[in-house]
Design a protein around this motif. Structure first.
Motif, mmCIF file in Angstrom:
data_model
loop_
_atom_site.group_PDB
_atom_site.id
_atom_site.type_symbol
_atom_site.label_atom_id
_atom_site.label_comp_id
_atom_site.label_asym_id
_atom_site.label_seq_id
_atom_site.Cartn_x
_atom_site.Cartn_y
_atom_site.Cartn_z
ATOM 1 N N ALA A 252 -4.759 -29.063 40.517
ATOM 2 C CA ALA A 252 -3.666 -29.232 39.554
ATOM 3 C C ALA A 252 -3.962 -28.314 38.379
ATOM 4 O O ALA A 252 -4.968 -28.508 37.678
ATOM 5 N N PHE A 253 -3.128 -27.321 38.182
ATOM 6 C CA PHE A 253 -3.325 -26.372 37.094
ATOM 7 C C PHE A 253 -2.832 -26.992 35.786
ATOM 8 O O PHE A 253 -1.714 -27.511 35.708
ATOM 9 N N ARG A 254 -3.659 -26.945 34.780
ATOM 10 C CA ARG A 254 -3.266 -27.442 33.461
ATOM 11 C C ARG A 254 -2.595 -26.369 32.620
ATOM 12 O O ARG A 254 -1.973 -26.694 31.610
ATOM 13 N N HIS A 255 -2.740 -25.135 33.017
ATOM 14 C CA HIS A 255 -2.152 -24.024 32.271
ATOM 15 C C HIS A 255 -1.285 -23.212 33.221
ATOM 16 O O HIS A 255 -1.720 -22.842 34.316
ATOM 17 N N ARG A 256 -0.063 -22.979 32.830
ATOM 18 C CA ARG A 256 0.928 -22.263 33.645
ATOM 19 C C ARG A 256 1.186 -22.983 34.973
ATOM 20 O O ARG A 256 1.441 -22.341 35.996
ATOM 21 N N ASP A 257 1.120 -24.295 34.972
ATOM 22 C CA ASP A 257 1.348 -25.036 36.209
ATOM 23 C C ASP A 257 2.792 -24.948 36.669
ATOM 24 O O ASP A 257 3.070 -24.842 37.873
ATOM 25 N N GLU A 258 3.751 -24.967 35.728
ATOM 26 C CA GLU A 258 5.160 -24.903 36.115
ATOM 27 C C GLU A 258 5.506 -23.536 36.703
ATOM 28 O O GLU A 258 6.235 -23.444 37.699
ATOM 29 N N LYS A 259 4.976 -22.472 36.100
ATOM 30 C CA LYS A 259 5.257 -21.136 36.627
ATOM 31 C C LYS A 259 4.626 -20.949 38.014
ATOM 32 O O LYS A 259 5.237 -20.343 38.893
ATOM 33 N N TRP A 260 3.414 -21.466 38.179
ATOM 34 C CA TRP A 260 2.785 -21.371 39.494
ATOM 35 C C TRP A 260 3.563 -22.150 40.545
ATOM 36 O O TRP A 260 3.775 -21.672 41.669
ATOM 37 N N ALA A 261 4.005 -23.354 40.190
ATOM 38 C CA ALA A 261 4.767 -24.159 41.146
ATOM 39 C C ALA A 261 6.095 -23.492 41.495
ATOM 40 O O ALA A 261 6.539 -23.542 42.652
ATOM 41 N N ASP A 262 6.736 -22.859 40.518
ATOM 42 C CA ASP A 262 8.004 -22.167 40.808
ATOM 43 C C ASP A 262 7.785 -20.999 41.769
ATOM 44 O O ASP A 262 8.614 -20.764 42.659
ATOM 45 N N ARG A 263 6.684 -20.285 41.611
ATOM 46 C CA ARG A 263 6.437 -19.129 42.471
ATOM 47 C C ARG A 263 6.107 -19.552 43.905
ATOM 48 O O ARG A 263 6.642 -18.981 44.860
ATOM 49 N N VAL A 264 5.240 -20.521 44.055
ATOM 50 C CA VAL A 264 4.877 -20.925 45.418
ATOM 51 C C VAL A 264 6.036 -21.630 46.106
ATOM 52 O O VAL A 264 6.172 -21.566 47.334
ATOM 53 N N SER A 265 6.886 -22.313 45.348
ATOM 54 C CA SER A 265 8.056 -22.950 45.959
ATOM 55 C C SER A 265 9.062 -21.923 46.443
ATOM 56 O O SER A 265 9.751 -22.147 47.450
#
Length: 542
Positions: A252-265
């Motif tokens: 679980a990334f605490r930094h840039r987690d939303e951007k990472w999730a958007d990219r992998v999705s």
């Protein structure tokens, strides 16, 4: 007399082309760690052999030799793994070339300094621009021997660079040298062996757009599941379909987690790397991806409303807000940091100081101005021979890393960073701003004054203040008779409001026409020219 050189123009720093975020792999079982060790050691041996072949090619490297190396690696691993290994090898060889060039420039600076000091008489005093002669004849003779030693090293390095020869240690030269000095490094042979093997592992994979979750080799899902594509020799260890091994731990990334999730999705490319910290016994996953280039803000727009001038020191960042006219506003601020200890501690201290500075700039909605410092030629051994304290001072300042981190972190918050020429800033700020900004309730340091000077350069103003002209006459041709105009001050022409109430104990003067009323002035063509006028008689006592 030394003539100051012309200062270079200020410019806005560009944001980095990519970002990265790291998190810990928690909850790994003994089987997970064993699989990671086996895969990392196998790929690390392939990466070491590929780096050896790349260094052997030298300047004769071409696309054909690159393709040939990749085919050899693909036979022992896979096409994707071979591409990641050859790309990492090329980046490492390029970095070694840049380091080699920096080493040559340092040797050249040392040779020039020693040759200049040897050309002077023994005991000749130092000047502002160049060092003086050596103190004793014994020191002069020792430096002649060192000059021959540096010239030999410089000739060897130039020969290697012309031949395209670099020397790279897979795992790090410092760690390799610690093997011969275990007591001095406070390591045992087993601990050193663990660090050496972990540093030579290769557990990374480049991202691929269009593939599932942006990476086919090391895959991370938005739910936190991490899986690895196993090679043929380790296919029997797979616990999932298509020769994949799913780790029991989640991330679980605490930094840039939303951007990472958007990219992998969206199945966009995300590069992943797994690393073992042998000191803590922890595994980490680093995800990185490229970002579109940020839009560069023009300097005129960045200067609107003023900015924040920042002066960097060894233990703090001095900052001061300036308005658009270059006047300091409010009180100076200091953001302290501690650069002692390990590299990780120093890096964390720099990040903490920068994020406080950026949050302060966001509250004021201002850009940031910083010096474009580079101590590459100032940190050589022969530059400051007797000034050891000053040499340690400038060598311990992470100016390049601070500037790069500031540009990266400011881009995330939408703040423009302006870099200015650092020439003459310490001397001019002490002459022009330190004493005028010092008061009984505020002791202005030299670094605070440097922040004002840096901000004025970024705004396009001169560092020096506007001083009062000599009192030769009182006409308007004399110029401004104030040291610094206040913000929002009234001009010399125009209507001045009348202050109500008596100004003295005497009776208030009779009302008269205001200076701004053009009909009350003796100007040609106005009504005052045609009014009646009579001169009073002189008194008889005269």
């Amino acid at each position: 007399m030394d003539v100051p050189r012309e200062l270079s123009s200020s410019f806005a720093l560009l944001a980095p082309p990519g970002v990265a975020t790291r998190t810990r792999l928690k909850g790994l079982s003994a089987g997970d760690e064993e699989v990671l060790r086996l895969v990392g050691a196998h790929l690390g041996s392939l990466a070491s052999s590929d780096l050896k072949r790349r260094c052997g090619d030298g300047l004769e490297h071409s696309a054909d030799t690159w393709a040939q190396r990749k085919r050899v690696l693909a036979e022992q691993s896979s096409s994707r793994r071979a591409g990641s290994i050859t790309e990492a090898t090329h980046d490492q060889w390029t970095l070694s070339r840049r380091v080699q060039l920096a080493h040559i420039q340092g040797l050249e600076a040392g040779v020039r300094t020693i040759a200049h000091r040897l050309s002077l008489l023994v005991g000749e005093k130092v000047t502002k621009r160049a060092p003086g002669g050596y103190r004793t004849q014994r020191e002069w003779f020792a430096k002649t021997r060192r000059l021959h030693l540096l010239e030999g090293r410089l000739a060897a390095e130039r020969t290697d660079r012309e031949a395209g020869r670099v020397r790279v240690v897979q795992g790090g030269k410092r760690l390799a040298r610690n093997r011969q000095h275990l007591e001095q490094a406070q390591l045992t042979e087993d601990v050193w062996r663990q660090r050496w093997e972990a540093a030579r592992w290769f557990l990374r994979a480049g991202g691929e757009s269009g593939k599932r979750f942006g990476n086919e080799t090391i895959r991370g899902t938005p739910d936190g599941e991490v899986s690895i594509k196993l090679l043929v020799p380790f296919a029997h260890l797979a616990d999932s379909g298509r020769d994949r091994y799913v780790l029991t731990g989640t991330v679980a990334f605490r930094h840039r987690d939303e951007k990472w999730a958007d990219r992998v999705s969206a199945d966009r490319a995300v590069a992943c790397r797994i690393r073992l910290d042998t000191g803590r016994g922890r595994w980490y996953l680093t995800a990185s991806w490229t970002i579109p280039p940020a839009r560069t803000v023009p300097l005129a727009q960045a200067r609107t409303g003023g900015l924040v001038g920042v002066g960097a020191d060894t233990d703090h960042l001095a900052a001061w807000c300036l308005d658009e006219y270059g006047n300091p506003v409010g009180e100076p601020r200091r953001f302290s940091h501690d650069l002692s200890g390990s590299a990780a501690h120093r890096d964390a201290q720099v990040r903490h100081a920068l994020i406080r500075l950026l949050h302060w700039a966001v509250r004021h909605r201002l850009a940031i101005a910083i010096e474009n410092l580079d101590f590459q030629t100032e940190t050589t051994r022969e530059r400051h021979v007797r000034r050891k304290r000053f040499h340690r001072l400038i060598s311990g300042m992470p100016v390049s890393r601070l500037r790069a981190r500031l540009a990266s972190m400011a881009a995330e918050l939408g703040i423009t960073v302006v870099a200015v020429d650092p020439a003459y800033t310490p001397r001019w700020c002490a002459q022009r701003w330190q004493k005028p900004l010092t008061a009984e309730a505020r002791k202005t340091s030299r670094h605070d004054a440097a922040a004002v000077a840096i901000g004025r350069l970024a705004l396009g103003h001169r560092i020096r203040r506007r001083t009062a002209p000599p009192p030769a006459h009182q006409s308007d041709g004399q110029g401004h008779r104030t040291a610094q105009a206040s913000y929002g001050g009234r001009g010399r022409e125009g209507t001045h409001p009348r202050i109500p109430g008596p100004r003295t104990r005497s009776a208030s003067p009779a009302p008269r026409a205001k200076a701004g009323d053009q009909h009350a002035r003796h100007c040609s063509g106005h009504a005052t020219e045609h009014g009646s006028w009579c001169q009073d008689l002189l008194p008889l006592s005269l």
